[in-house]
Design an enzyme around this catalytic site. Structure first.
Site, PDB file in Angstrom:
ATOM      1  N   LYS A 171     -28.336  -0.517  -8.102  1.00  7.61           N
ATOM      2  CA  LYS A 171     -29.523  -0.638  -8.947  1.00  7.61           C
ATOM      3  C   LYS A 171     -29.533  -2.121  -9.433  1.00  7.61           C
ATOM      4  O   LYS A 171     -28.851  -2.217 -10.542  1.00  7.61           O
ATOM      5  CB  LYS A 171     -29.533   0.509 -10.158  1.00  7.61           C
ATOM      6  CG  LYS A 171     -30.364   0.194 -10.947  1.00  7.61           C
ATOM      7  CD  LYS A 171     -30.794   1.534 -11.859  1.00  7.61           C
ATOM      8  CE  LYS A 171     -32.038   1.188 -12.787  1.00  7.61           C
ATOM      9  NZ  LYS A 171     -32.445   2.463 -13.713  1.00  7.61           N
TER      10      LYS A 171
ATOM     11  N   GLU B 180     -25.029  -0.387 -11.503  1.00 10.34           N
ATOM     12  CA  GLU B 180     -26.057  -1.112 -12.053  1.00 10.34           C
ATOM     13  C   GLU B 180     -25.638  -2.598 -12.697  1.00 10.34           C
ATOM     14  O   GLU B 180     -25.602  -2.670 -14.086  1.00 10.34           O
ATOM     15  CB  GLU B 180     -26.963  -0.395 -12.979  1.00 10.34           C
ATOM     16  CG  GLU B 180     -28.302  -1.311 -13.501  1.00 10.34           C
ATOM     17  CD  GLU B 180     -29.133  -0.513 -14.452  1.00 10.34           C
ATOM     18  OE1 GLU B 180     -28.707   0.449 -14.718  1.00 10.34           O
ATOM     19  OE2 GLU B 180     -30.294  -1.142 -14.917  1.00 10.34           O
TER      20      GLU B 180
END
Ligand code: 13P
Length: 341
Positions: free
Chosen positions: A219, A177
């Protein structure tokens, strides 16, 4: 080839019509959320709130996995079922946040490096024993005068890849992420360039550290105008910039891209995911891993009262369902005001 087990889990997390609930708020973040509804952040209230989410009937039609926090993966429902087992019994895959937060990066005022690599191998083994099958590590980048620096981008990419390699060794799917924060008054073009640099560094490091992309998920942020920019990109422009950037930077071996919601409203996060998927087919599944955009209406409906649990669950179910529809570009904004449950 990634171990088939990892690829199967990654693909299950981005199964058609489904996405991930991020319920991994750290103690300080959940306190902020609870403060906003006037609820004390103590262990029992946090447990009760997470139980409300995890026991929502039918949510598993749209939710493939849930990211837990260290405290939460060790907690149980009132009937004594450990949360990871409760989720598994509904066919929902348990995940775990393993980073230890973004800390100031030395020699880079205003920038951060995410910590948590020391001892990570042992923590991953423990989390796997508790039921986790995927993990999350978040790095953050601020758009400002001269930021993010190449130094910040590459040190965080290196750490993300070290985390991802350790996860795969532990038979856990790493969600990487890299979050470019959308605070500020930058325009959408700037967000596109910064996100592009961040993703280039990330996939260079993942490659160099021999991470098997088939057993990972990305992400990222969507590419937006800064929240205080005078002109805001439309949902269509957001979809176009976001897709252009990912087509240029994310290898097709990655099974799925699961967006975070950042500071978008729940309705914006759904509408933009819908616009992105309406432009398909794409080389990867494009899904959600929302925290605030899935939970905001549920929190507001709950306000810590046992009598409101059902209303809160309905609110959460409704957002999950709308985002599930956005996975195939079939969500309609009119549903927000119609009596659709
Ligand atoms: P938001 O969707 O609230 O941004 O949270 C997602 C997340 O997990 C951030 O790390």
């Amino acid at each position: 080839m990634a171990a088939p087990e990892l690829e199967l889990i990654a693909r299950a997390l981005v199964a058609p019509g489904k996405g991930i609930l991020a319920a991994d708020e750290s103690d300080s973040t959940i306190k902020k959320r609870f403060d906003s509804i006037g609820v004390e952040s103590n262990e029992e209230n946090r447990r009760a709130y997470r139980e409300l989410l995890f026991t929502t009937a039918g949510a598993e039609e749209f939710i493939s996995g849930v990211i837990l926090f260290d405290e939460t993966i060790r907690q149980s429902s009132v009937d004594g079922t450990a949360f990871p087992q409760l989720l598994e019994s509904k066919g929902v895959i348990p995940g775990i946040k393993v980073d230890q937060g973004a800390k100031p990066l030395a020699n880079a005022p205003g920038e951060t490096i995410t910590e948590g690599l020391d001892g990570l191998r042992d923590r991953l083994a423990e989390y796997r024993g508790l039921g986790a099958r995927f993990a999350k590590w978040r790095a953050t980048y601020t758009i400002g005068a001269g930021t993010p620096s190449e130094y910040c981008i590459w040190t965080n990419a290196h750490a993300l890849a070290r985390y991802a390699a350790l996860c795969q060794e532990a038979r856990i799917v790493p969600i990487v992420e890299p979050e470019v924060l959308m605070d500020g008054d930058h325009d959408v073009e700037r967000a596109y360039h910064v996100t592009s640099r961040v993703l280039f560094a990330l996939y260079t490091e993942l490659h160099d550290q021999k991470v098997q992309l088939e057993g990972t998920l990305l992400k990222p942020n969507m590419i937006l105008s800064g929240y205080s920019a005078p002109t805001q990109a439309s949902d269509d422009e957001v979809a176009d910039y976001t897709l252009r950037c990912f087509r240029e930077r994310v290898p097709a071996a990655v099974p799925g891209i699961v967006f975070l919601s950042g500071g978008q409203s729940d309705e914006q996060a759904t509408a933009r995911l819908n616009a992105i998927n309406a432009r398909g087919p794409h080389p990867w599944e494009l899904s959600f891993s929302y925290g605030r955009a899935l939970q905001a209406p549920a929190l507001k409906a709950w306000v810590g009262e046992r009598g409101n649990v059902e209303a809160a669950q309905q609110a959460y179910y409704r957002r999950a369902k709308f985002n599930g529809a956005a996975r195939s570009g079939t969500y309609a904004p009119e549903w927000e005001t119609a009596d659709v449950a």
